[in-house]
Design an enzyme around this catalytic site. Structure first.
Site, PDB file in Angstrom:
ATOM      1  N   ILE A   1       3.889 -13.444 -11.823  1.00 34.20           N
ATOM      2  CA  ILE A   1       4.657 -12.250 -11.478  1.00 34.20           C
ATOM      3  C   ILE A   1       5.725 -12.626 -10.460  1.00 34.20           C
ATOM      4  O   ILE A   1       5.444 -13.260  -9.445  1.00 34.20           O
ATOM      5  CB  ILE A   1       3.738 -11.149 -10.939  1.00 34.20           C
ATOM      6  CG1 ILE A   1       2.679 -10.785 -11.981  1.00 34.20           C
ATOM      7  CG2 ILE A   1       4.548  -9.910 -10.546  1.00 34.20           C
ATOM      8  CD1 ILE A   1       3.222 -10.318 -13.314  1.00 34.20           C
TER       9      ILE A   1
ATOM     10  N   HIS B   1      -0.881   4.590  -4.748  1.00 35.50           N
ATOM     11  CA  HIS B   1      -0.190   5.784  -4.250  1.00 35.50           C
ATOM     12  C   HIS B   1       1.223   5.420  -3.831  1.00 35.50           C
ATOM     13  O   HIS B   1       1.485   4.356  -3.260  1.00 35.50           O
ATOM     14  CB  HIS B   1      -0.981   6.463  -3.134  1.00 35.50           C
ATOM     15  CG  HIS B   1      -0.913   5.831  -1.779  1.00 35.50           C
ATOM     16  ND1 HIS B   1       0.085   6.104  -0.867  1.00 35.50           N
ATOM     17  CD2 HIS B   1      -1.741   4.954  -1.161  1.00 35.50           C
ATOM     18  CE1 HIS B   1      -0.138   5.441   0.262  1.00 35.50           C
ATOM     19  NE2 HIS B   1      -1.232   4.720   0.107  1.00 35.50           N
TER      20      HIS B   1
ATOM     21  N   ASP C   1       2.414   0.309   3.164  1.00 37.05           N
ATOM     22  CA  ASP C   1       1.484   1.391   2.815  1.00 37.05           C
ATOM     23  C   ASP C   1       2.243   2.573   2.213  1.00 37.05           C
ATOM     24  O   ASP C   1       2.668   3.465   2.933  1.00 37.05           O
ATOM     25  CB  ASP C   1       0.733   1.839   4.073  1.00 37.05           C
ATOM     26  CG  ASP C   1      -0.336   2.877   3.782  1.00 37.05           C
ATOM     27  OD1 ASP C   1      -0.694   3.075   2.602  1.00 37.05           O
ATOM     28  OD2 ASP C   1      -0.813   3.495   4.745  1.00 37.05           O
TER      29      ASP C   1
ATOM     30  N   GLU D   1      -1.486  10.946  -1.314  1.00 38.57           N
ATOM     31  CA  GLU D   1      -2.687  10.202  -0.939  1.00 38.57           C
ATOM     32  C   GLU D   1      -2.914  10.278   0.561  1.00 38.57           C
ATOM     33  O   GLU D   1      -4.060  10.391   1.025  1.00 38.57           O
ATOM     34  CB  GLU D   1      -2.545   8.739  -1.374  1.00 38.57           C
ATOM     35  CG  GLU D   1      -3.804   7.886  -1.175  1.00 38.57           C
ATOM     36  CD  GLU D   1      -3.871   7.176   0.173  1.00 38.57           C
ATOM     37  OE1 GLU D   1      -4.869   6.491   0.442  1.00 38.57           O
ATOM     38  OE2 GLU D   1      -2.913   7.304   0.968  1.00 38.57           O
ATOM     39  N   GLU D   2      -1.828  10.218   1.309  1.00 41.50           N
ATOM     40  CA  GLU D   2      -1.946  10.188   2.765  1.00 41.50           C
ATOM     41  C   GLU D   2      -2.506  11.484   3.329  1.00 41.50           C
ATOM     42  O   GLU D   2      -2.932  11.523   4.491  1.00 41.50           O
ATOM     43  CB  GLU D   2      -0.577   9.897   3.396  1.00 41.50           C
ATOM     44  CG  GLU D   2       0.016   8.538   3.038  1.00 41.50           C
ATOM     45  CD  GLU D   2      -0.737   7.369   3.656  1.00 41.50           C
ATOM     46  OE1 GLU D   2      -1.789   7.586   4.303  1.00 41.50           O
ATOM     47  OE2 GLU D   2      -0.283   6.225   3.480  1.00 41.50           O
TER      48      GLU D   2
ATOM     49  N   ASP E   1      -3.759  -0.817  -2.821  1.00 44.14           N
ATOM     50  CA  ASP E   1      -3.249  -0.064  -1.684  1.00 44.14           C
ATOM     51  C   ASP E   1      -3.113  -1.027  -0.496  1.00 44.14           C
ATOM     52  O   ASP E   1      -4.119  -1.515   0.016  1.00 44.14           O
ATOM     53  CB  ASP E   1      -4.222   1.063  -1.353  1.00 44.14           C
ATOM     54  CG  ASP E   1      -3.674   2.062  -0.359  1.00 44.14           C
ATOM     55  OD1 ASP E   1      -2.601   1.809   0.211  1.00 44.14           O
ATOM     56  OD2 ASP E   1      -4.327   3.102  -0.151  1.00 44.14           O
TER      57      ASP E   1
ATOM     58  N   HIS F   1       1.147   3.135   9.410  1.00 47.39           N
ATOM     59  CA  HIS F   1       1.489   4.545   9.621  1.00 47.39           C
ATOM     60  C   HIS F   1       2.535   4.739  10.715  1.00 47.39           C
ATOM     61  O   HIS F   1       2.500   5.713  11.457  1.00 47.39           O
ATOM     62  CB  HIS F   1       0.231   5.372   9.925  1.00 47.39           C
ATOM     63  CG  HIS F   1      -0.595   5.653   8.719  1.00 47.39           C
ATOM     64  ND1 HIS F   1      -1.689   6.478   8.729  1.00 47.39           N
ATOM     65  CD2 HIS F   1      -0.491   5.201   7.431  1.00 47.39           C
ATOM     66  CE1 HIS F   1      -2.225   6.545   7.511  1.00 47.39           C
ATOM     67  NE2 HIS F   1      -1.509   5.761   6.715  1.00 47.39           N
TER      68      HIS F   1
ATOM     69  N   ASP G   1       2.686 -12.031  -3.018  1.00 49.10           N
ATOM     70  CA  ASP G   1       2.764 -12.856  -4.224  1.00 49.10           C
ATOM     71  C   ASP G   1       1.372 -13.125  -4.796  1.00 49.10           C
ATOM     72  O   ASP G   1       1.134 -12.989  -6.002  1.00 49.10           O
ATOM     73  CB  ASP G   1       3.463 -14.165  -3.872  1.00 49.10           C
ATOM     74  CG  ASP G   1       3.840 -14.988  -5.093  1.00 49.10           C
ATOM     75  OD1 ASP G   1       4.005 -14.411  -6.180  1.00 49.10           O
ATOM     76  OD2 ASP G   1       3.966 -16.221  -4.968  1.00 49.10           O
TER      77      ASP G   1
ATOM     78  N   ASP H   1      -0.090 -11.622  -8.460  1.00 45.72           N
ATOM     79  CA  ASP H   1      -0.622 -12.488  -9.512  1.00 45.72           C
ATOM     80  C   ASP H   1      -2.085 -12.162  -9.822  1.00 45.72           C
ATOM     81  O   ASP H   1      -2.522 -12.253 -10.976  1.00 45.72           O
ATOM     82  CB  ASP H   1      -0.491 -13.953  -9.101  1.00 45.72           C
ATOM     83  CG  ASP H   1       0.948 -14.453  -9.148  1.00 45.72           C
ATOM     84  OD1 ASP H   1       1.780 -13.813  -9.812  1.00 45.72           O
ATOM     85  OD2 ASP H   1       1.239 -15.484  -8.506  1.00 45.72           O
TER      86      ASP H   1
END
Length: 502
Positions: A33, A114, A126, A160-161, A189, A286, A301, A305
């Protein structure tokens, strides 16, 4: 990721694969990837946040713009997409669902992340990191024309948060018959934390309560990638902290990866993975500083993958990355077809030069270097013999090249595909490489460029495809170059199963 878990739970996690765990299933060859592509998506999410008040939070314009960006990419790639809306805290939220056509729709493998941030910042780690990695894997599936037995579905969740609102809305509102078709869910996540750890959700319960039946297989499949690159993995609690929670409540097998949030890296973990002990895995968790500067490229990375490895493995043994169409040229390297070593007389390698032969597997301190052929017994390989140790016939002293016979390409679109392997020990560097080019009468195109690195990279057959339609109507050759330059390194390279189709 919603905040509930501290350092204590992470410190209690178990190292490596738990004893007695079953081995992960044998993997189909997943493509590498592109980190550059994943980071390009992150840059787009950053630009969206910057243009929309600095965040991509639920109910804010930056979130809808993020949905639109991802959807546009998927629509162009041929996915069947739908945007589902819901209301929470007086604001409209959205989930994006994308289905890759084909596969058994009664046996769905779903991958999710998310897409929303907190209001305090742009949310690039995040969870731009998981969202961007999943997007690039979805686009790679389209480029590779991957056709597994199982039906593939992706989800990008909203709110989601605020408590897994979007994913819960999706799962709860599925008809029971549709919900029962989702057999596995993969969740990603925060996979690029700047002071990263390498954690897998504890699907088998070796460090606490595990997941529904099938979760252990997912965990071991994800761990298998990290084992292949000699990166230790610890368990992280399977406690419903992220969007897998609604799925496991309905008994759907789940798993995923995580590089750490507000918890602090222990001294043991710093010795294991590097980085700073006593410092948060993500110092900008956050916060407004969760920008594109808040990403560790190596972690991103490796995790991208690993996700691809899981999708290609769990997609089913009927999967194929072979492009459809009539065959223009094929060579399985089982017999001599006219490949020429050192075609220009400029090679500098002193040992381990390219040859067509039967590669003998070699390894060093548990790292597999030279592999058996990718199919049959023959391959193009840098020094086929094993010798007295792994370094006896590896590539040494410079560059070795090999060139195919002339290939006449008829008119129309063309796709080149081939299997490749580049393995090395941690005495390698970016000066080492494997490159493959298509050379025509008026120039050339590099279709693979893989550099070495100062880390152990275990051998693994990968599949590469490339559009070579620009050479239609021309006679071309395929040229592969492998190099051990700079300081001496233990390097092995190989090619197999070369095909051009239309």
């Amino acid at each position: 990721m919603i905040a509930t878990l501290g350092a204590a739970a992470l410190a209690a996690s178990a190292l490596l694969a738990p004893s007695g765990a079953s081995a992960a299933p044998a993997a189909l060859a997943a493509p590498d990837i592109s980190l550059a592509n994943v980071k390009a998506h992150l840059s787009q999410l950053q630009s969206i946040a910057t243009a929309n008040g600095g965040n991509r939070a639920h109910g804010r314009p930056g979130f809808r713009a993020s949905i639109d960006y991802v959807k546009g990419k998927l629509d162009a790639a041929g996915y069947q997409t739908s945007v589902q809306s819901f209301t929470y805290n007086g604001s409209t939220g959205y989930n994006l669902i994308a289905d890759w056509p084909g596969g058994d729709t009664n046996n769905v493998l779903m991958t999710g992340a998310h897409l929303d941030s907190v209001t305090a910042g742009p949310g690039i780690n995040d969870n731009g990191s998981g969202s961007a990695a999943n997007l690039e894997i979805a686009l790679t599936i389209a480029r590779e024309k991957y056709a597994p037995k199982r039906h593939l579905r992706f989800g990008w969740w909203g709110a989601e948060e605020l408590g897994l609102v979007g994913s819960t809305n999706y799962v709860n509102n599925l008809a029971s018959t549709e919900r029962s078709k989702i057999k596995s869910y993969l969740n990603f996540d925060m996979v690029g934390s700047p002071n990263p750890g390498y954690f897998a959700y504890d699907g088998d319960g070796s460090s606490g309560s595990g997941g529904p039946a099938g979760s252990a297989e997912i965990e071991q499949t994800l761990r298998a990638h990290f084992q292949s690159i000699n990166v230790p993995v610890q368990d992280t609690a399977f406690d419903g902290r992220s969007d897998y929670g609604p799925f496991i409540r309905y008994g759907i097998a789940a798993g995923g990866l995580f590089t750490g949030a507000e918890g602090r890296k222990t001294t043991q973990q710093a010795q294991l993975w590097g980085g700073q002990a006593g410092v948060a895995f993500d110092r900008c968790y956050h916060s407004s500083c969760d920008t594109t500067s808040n990403i560790d490229d190596t972690a991103l990375d490796r995790n991208a993958d690993a996700i691809a490895h899981a999708v290609w493995t769990l997609g089913g043994d009927g999967g194929t990355t072979e492009p459809p169409g009539d065959t223009v040229f094929t060579d399985d390297l089982e017999s001599g077809t006219g490949w020429t070593v050192n075609p220009n007389g400029t090679d500098t390698a002193t040992a381990g030069r390219w040859e067509r032969g039967t590669p003998q597997p070699t390894s060093y301190s548990g790292t597999n270097l030279q592999l058996a052929a990718g199919g049959g017994s023959g391959a193009l390989v840098t020094g086929a013999a094993a010798g007295t140790d792994a370094g006896t016939y590896d590539l040494d002293g410079g560059v070795s090249s090999v060139q195919s016979p002339a290939i006449a390409l008829p008119a129309g679109s063309k796709t080149l595909s081939f299997s490749w392997n580049l393995a090395h020990l941690n005495n390698s560097s970016v000066d080492d490489y494997l490159r493959v080019r298509v050379v025509g009468p008026n120039g050339s195109t590099t279709v693979l460029d893989r550099a070495g690195a100062a880390s152990n990279r275990a051998g693994s057959w990968q599949t590469q495809t490339a559009d070579v339609s620009a050479y239609a109507g021309q006679t071309v050759r395929i040229v592969a170059e492998a190099a051990d330059t700079g300081t001496g390194s233990l390097i092995e390279a190989a090619l197999d199963n070369i095909k051009i189709t239309k």
